[in-house]
Scaffold this motif. Sequence first.
Motif, mmCIF file in Angstrom:
data_model
loop_
_atom_site.group_PDB
_atom_site.id
_atom_site.type_symbol
_atom_site.label_atom_id
_atom_site.label_comp_id
_atom_site.label_asym_id
_atom_site.label_seq_id
_atom_site.Cartn_x
_atom_site.Cartn_y
_atom_site.Cartn_z
ATOM 1 N N ASN A 130 0.824 -1.211 0.000
ATOM 2 C CA ASN A 130 0.000 0.000 0.000
ATOM 3 C C ASN A 130 0.855 1.257 0.000
ATOM 4 O OD1 ASN A 130 -2.391 -1.473 0.040
ATOM 5 N ND2 ASN A 130 -2.567 -1.421 2.259
ATOM 6 N N PRO B 245 1.126 6.102 -3.133
ATOM 7 C CA PRO B 245 1.425 7.525 -3.364
ATOM 8 C C PRO B 245 2.784 7.766 -3.997
ATOM 9 C CG PRO B 245 1.667 6.986 -1.042
ATOM 10 C CD PRO B 245 1.086 5.762 -1.706
ATOM 11 N N SER C 207 -1.925 12.104 -7.135
ATOM 12 C CA SER C 207 -3.185 12.040 -6.385
ATOM 13 C C SER C 207 -4.404 11.864 -7.279
ATOM 14 C CB SER C 207 -3.349 13.306 -5.527
ATOM 15 O OG SER C 207 -3.334 14.464 -6.346
ATOM 16 N N PRO D 138 3.731 11.975 0.470
ATOM 17 C CA PRO D 138 4.289 10.804 -0.231
ATOM 18 C C PRO D 138 5.680 10.402 0.254
ATOM 19 C CG PRO D 138 3.334 12.355 -1.796
ATOM 20 C CD PRO D 138 3.357 13.048 -0.475
ATOM 21 N N PHE E 242 1.393 4.619 6.164
ATOM 22 C CA PHE E 242 0.618 3.414 5.900
ATOM 23 C C PHE E 242 0.862 2.355 6.968
ATOM 24 C CE2 PHE E 242 -0.501 4.824 1.592
ATOM 25 C CZ PHE E 242 -1.807 4.364 1.546
ATOM 26 N N SER F 177 5.382 7.799 3.139
ATOM 27 C CA SER F 177 4.211 6.943 2.934
ATOM 28 C C SER F 177 4.286 5.638 3.708
ATOM 29 C CB SER F 177 4.026 6.654 1.438
ATOM 30 O OG SER F 177 5.150 5.966 0.924
ATOM 31 N N ARG G 15 -4.980 8.057 -8.133
ATOM 32 C CA ARG G 15 -4.937 7.029 -7.103
ATOM 33 C C ARG G 15 -6.254 6.274 -6.965
ATOM 34 N NH1 ARG G 15 -1.688 10.791 -2.853
ATOM 35 N NH2 ARG G 15 0.157 11.078 -4.168
ATOM 36 N N ARG H 140 -8.266 3.089 1.007
ATOM 37 C CA ARG H 140 -6.836 3.233 0.754
ATOM 38 C C ARG H 140 -6.540 4.512 -0.018
ATOM 39 N NH1 ARG H 140 -4.196 -1.797 -2.209
ATOM 40 N NH2 ARG H 140 -5.526 -1.108 -3.924
ATOM 41 N N SER I 125 -5.894 2.389 -7.401
ATOM 42 C CA SER I 125 -6.299 1.594 -6.240
ATOM 43 C C SER I 125 -7.444 0.667 -6.605
ATOM 44 C CB SER I 125 -6.706 2.513 -5.084
ATOM 45 O OG SER I 125 -7.019 1.781 -3.924
ATOM 46 N N SER J 203 -4.487 7.967 1.159
ATOM 47 C CA SER J 203 -3.282 8.374 0.436
ATOM 48 C C SER J 203 -3.339 9.839 0.025
ATOM 49 C CB SER J 203 -3.085 7.499 -0.808
ATOM 50 O OG SER J 203 -4.023 7.834 -1.828
#
Length: 450
Positions: free
Chosen positions: A142, A146, A151, A369, A376, A372, A154, A360, A158, A364
């Motif tokens: 996961n 990022p 963005s 980032p 996460f 990350s 995503r 998720r 995802s 994010s």
Amino acid sequence: MADSKGWWIGRVELIWCLYDWANSAFATSVLGTFLPVHFARHVVPASGLELAFRRWSWHIEAPSLWAYTVSLALFIVALSAPLLGAVADHRGRRKTFFLAFAAMGSLATCALYGATAGRVGFTIFVFVLAHIGFSGSEVFYNAYLPVIAPSEKRDRLSGLGYAFGYVGGGLLLAIHLLFIRNHAAWGVPTVDGAVRLAFVSVGIWWAVFTLPSLFLPSEETPPRLPLRRILAGAVRDLNDTIRDTRRNRHRFLFILSYFIYNNGIQTVISMASIYGATELGLSLQTLLGAFLLTQWIAFPGAVFVARSAERWGTRRVLFMTLCLWCAIVVYAYRMTCAWEFWILAAFVGFILGGSQSLSRSLYSQMIPPDRSSKFFGFFAVGGKFSAILGPLCFGISRDLLGDSRRAILTVLIFFLVGMALLSRVRVADANASALQSKTLTCRDHGGAAP
């Protein structure tokens, strides 16, 4: 790669999605379908177990024991994930940790071949190892999201990751269904033996389709430091992550919301097959067929939900999926026969991948980032601790109430409370707060904010 509005993906994104294809076989064939039923009907005695310690004794049956076993595995991951995430970022070892957990999970899954009648302790131990490998690898998997996608892409990536997972898991599950229905023709005399061979095939599938992940991008390795300094830095980074999350009100609200509603999602995933087998008396082939339906509906469902999020907003569509989860729980309480279980499987398949992928993706959008893995890892605390509480509450409720049907209603509480908290989350405010925090941090260290 296609334009930003297209749905084609590049090489790195494809490799990332392939890991969902690889490890979803464990979630589908082991965690979701075969092992709970095999555990209840072949490993644990039909009369249950009598646990005794001095003058204290406790009679426990297979559904409750299975719920507690799932909770134990996730408890271990929840304790270790934030520290591991911080260490991975501090040492530039995201890919190393990712591949190590995946290898452990696939090997332990193959070892489930030894889950024969009466070997309760062995089965629990090996399953816990496999589940730790599965859940631990997801933390670092996961964390790539990022890093490899901006963005605005995503939600799409995802959703595609979950779609890949459901197709891959569904394909292997279909093969398992054909194999078990014709096990004698393959020289396997019993269904029990065929199921244990299916465990081995899942481990091999997981390992083979993880191999492309060797080509995921690696971070630059920082200068080597003594272990004491590495751990001290990891703990300090973890404390910074926790403090940053607490200061960012909307990120904290989302973590809390996810922590609660994910209880319900994980309980449905881990307890559905054993609920159908023990409460409705469904055969293994019926359960396999229903879960196969879930897998194939999940592919268009995940894509549809991801597209809807791009149009209507991630948080709004996620909220709508949670409303559907509430309806599913009430339906599960009322159903009494096999065809109703098939309907339940179809609805679960349609929203399962979407609700997980949007969770998720939404998270994010609220984290930096460059950190990350740590964030996460912290996200995994909410996910895994919630996955502990859901099955644990189900197991306790079943022991107190005497059947799984009434115990399933406890899941509804998690969805309702999670929805109430999610309704207060504002992604834009979370990002503004994060930028302000980063500016202050740079000034404190004598630097300039970008």
